[in-house]
Write a protein that holds these residues in place. Structure first.
Motif, PDB file in Angstrom:
ATOM      1  N   ARG A 178     146.503  20.047 -20.756  1.00  0.00           N
ATOM      2  CA  ARG A 178     147.449  20.454 -19.707  1.00  0.00           C
ATOM      3  C   ARG A 178     148.736  19.637 -19.789  1.00  0.00           C
ATOM      4  NH1 ARG A 178     142.657  20.034 -15.369  1.00  0.00           N
ATOM      5  NH2 ARG A 178     142.023  22.227 -15.206  1.00  0.00           N
ATOM      6  N   ALA A 179     148.563  18.306 -19.886  1.00  0.00           N
ATOM      7  CA  ALA A 179     149.736  17.429 -19.855  1.00  0.00           C
ATOM      8  C   ALA A 179     150.609  17.609 -21.090  1.00  0.00           C
ATOM      9  CB  ALA A 179     149.283  15.975 -19.722  1.00  0.00           C
ATOM     10  N   LEU A 180     149.983  17.693 -22.264  1.00  0.00           N
ATOM     11  CA  LEU A 180     150.760  17.846 -23.487  1.00  0.00           C
ATOM     12  C   LEU A 180     151.426  19.217 -23.537  1.00  0.00           C
ATOM     13  CD1 LEU A 180     151.553  16.332 -26.068  1.00  0.00           C
ATOM     14  CD2 LEU A 180     149.588  17.401 -27.203  1.00  0.00           C
ATOM     15  N   GLY A 181     150.736  20.240 -23.042  1.00  0.00           N
ATOM     16  CA  GLY A 181     151.340  21.564 -22.978  1.00  0.00           C
ATOM     17  C   GLY A 181     152.599  21.567 -22.141  1.00  0.00           C
ATOM     18  N   CYS A 182     152.563  20.847 -21.005  1.00  0.00           N
ATOM     19  CA  CYS A 182     153.755  20.747 -20.153  1.00  0.00           C
ATOM     20  C   CYS A 182     154.876  20.001 -20.868  1.00  0.00           C
ATOM     21  CB  CYS A 182     153.403  20.017 -18.861  1.00  0.00           C
ATOM     22  SG  CYS A 182     152.373  20.959 -17.732  1.00  0.00           S
ATOM     23  N   GLU A 183     154.534  18.907 -21.537  1.00  0.00           N
ATOM     24  CA  GLU A 183     155.567  18.060 -22.133  1.00  0.00           C
ATOM     25  C   GLU A 183     156.204  18.685 -23.370  1.00  0.00           C
ATOM     26  OE1 GLU A 183     156.031  13.427 -23.674  1.00  0.00           O
ATOM     27  OE2 GLU A 183     154.475  13.974 -22.240  1.00  0.00           O
ATOM     28  N   TRP A 184     155.404  19.361 -24.179  1.00  0.00           N
ATOM     29  CA  TRP A 184     155.912  19.889 -25.451  1.00  0.00           C
ATOM     30  C   TRP A 184     156.312  21.357 -25.399  1.00  0.00           C
ATOM     31  CZ3 TRP A 184     152.550  17.349 -29.899  1.00  0.00           C
ATOM     32  CH2 TRP A 184     152.919  15.997 -29.993  1.00  0.00           C
ATOM     33  N   GLY A 185     156.218  21.977 -24.230  1.00  0.00           N
ATOM     34  CA  GLY A 185     156.663  23.355 -24.127  1.00  0.00           C
ATOM     35  C   GLY A 185     158.133  23.516 -24.489  1.00  0.00           C
ATOM     36  N   GLN A 186     158.935  22.493 -24.205  1.00  0.00           N
ATOM     37  CA  GLN A 186     160.371  22.554 -24.516  1.00  0.00           C
ATOM     38  C   GLN A 186     160.632  22.661 -26.018  1.00  0.00           C
ATOM     39  OE1 GLN A 186     162.410  18.715 -23.790  1.00  0.00           O
ATOM     40  NE2 GLN A 186     160.364  17.782 -23.660  1.00  0.00           N
TER      41      GLN A 186
END
Length: 263
Positions: A178-186
Motif C-alpha cells: 500500500r505504502a510503496l504504491g502510494c509513493e511510487w505512483g508518481q
C-alpha cells in the motif's frame, strides 16, 4: 485507439524478474508472464533447481534465464540486481515471491526464526524493490511490482496453525504494498499484492501432512486447494497494461476462505 483485451494483456518486449521462481507459486507465475511474451529471469538459492525450472520454461518457448541468489542476504540481493540489469537490461516487472514459513507456539517461537522470516519475507522485498525501482523503473517512469503476501497476513489462523511470525511478515508485505504504491505512483509504477490461500507446495507440505487435504479444503467455499493455474490470471492482470489503473491493492486467491473468516 482503444486497445483490445489481448493487446492489453500482451507482455511482448517486457522483462520480468521472479524471485523464488524455481518451483511452486513462483514458477507458476513465471509461466504466466512468459506465456504472455515476457522474458524471464528466475532466481532462488539452488542452481540445480533453477536450471531445471529454466529448462521447463524454455521447453514451452519462453526466453528464460537464471541467477542463484539468497534473497535473505543483502549482498546477494544487490548482486542479483546488478547481474539482472547487466544481462537483461531494464526490468519492467518485479515479482517478490521468495519467502519462508515457520510453525511454533508464540510462547516458544525462536527469536532467530522470527528474524529469518522478517529478513527474507519483508526486508528482502524492500531491498530488491529499491534496487530495481531506483535503477530501472523510476528513470523510465514505468514498472510493475507484484508482492506475494498471503491470506495469513489478513488476520489470525485457526489454533492448530501456529504461524505468528509468518502471519506478521505477510501483514507487513500488504502494508508495504500500500505504502510503496502510494509513493511510487508518481513514477507510473504500480505495486500490488497477491494473497494466496493454501496451495500445496514444499513449504506447506508439513501442514498438509498433519491436517490432510480434505480438512484444509473444507475451509474453502469452493471446497478445494489452489492448483497450478490459479495464480496465472491475477499475475498477468497486475503485470500488464490491463491493470495499469490498479495500485496499492491486494487480492486474495483462496477459494473464498478469507470471506468465511472475515479477512
Amino acid at each position: 485507439m482503444t486497445r483490445t483485451v489481448s493487446q492489453l494483456f500482451d507482455l511482448k518486449g517486457r522483462t520480468a524478474l521472479v524471485t523464488g521462481g524455481s518451483r511452486g507459486l513462483g514458477l507458476q507465475m513465471a509461466h504466466a508472464l512468459g506465456e504472455a511474451g515476457a522474458r524471464i529471469m528466475l532466481t532462488s538459492r539452488k542452481a540445480g533447481d533453477l536450471e531445471e525450472a529454466a529448462a521447463q520454461l524454455q521447453a514451452a518457448g519462453i526466453d528464460a534465464r537464471w541467477i542463484a541468489a539468497d534473497c535473505g542476504k543483502e549482498e546477494d540481493i544487490r548482486r542479483l540486481a546488478d547481474e539482472t540489469l547487466q544481462r537483461m537490461g531494464d526490468v519492467d516487472i518485479l515479482v517478490n515471491n521468495a519467502g519462508a514459513a515457520w510453525g511454533a507456539p508464540a510462547e516458544d517461537h525462536p527469536v532467530e526464526a522470527w528474524d529469518k522470516l522478517m529478513n527474507l519475507n519483508v526486508r528482502g522485498y524492500f531491498i530488491l524493490s529499491q534496487q530495481i525501482g531506483k535503477r530501472s523503473m523510476i528513470p523510465r517512469k514505468y514498472g510493475r511490482i507484484i508482492n506475494i503476501a498471503s491470506i495469513a497476513g489478513l488476520g489470525g489462523n485457526p489454533p492448530e496453525l501456529k504461524t505468528l511470525a509468518y502471519n506478521t511478515s505477510k501483514g507487513a508485505v500488504i502494508n508495504f504494498t500500500r505504502a510503496l504504491g502510494c509513493e511510487w505512483g508518481q513514477y507510473n509504477i504500480t505495486v500490488n499484492a497477491v494473497c494466496p490461500g493454501f496451495f500445496p507446495s514444499k513449504m506447506t507440505q508439513a501442514t498438509l501432512d498433519r491436517l490432510g487435504e480434505d480438512q484444509l479444503a473444507a475451509h474453502s467455499p469452493l471446497r478445494r486447494l489452489g492448483d497450478d493455474e490459479d495464480l496465472k490470471g491475477v499475475t498477468l492482470l497486475f503485470a500488464s497494461d490491463a491493470g495499469k489503473h490498479i495500485t496499492g491493492q491486494w487480492l486474495a486467491v483462496d477459494g473464498g476462505v478469507s470471506v468465511v473468516t472475515g479477512g
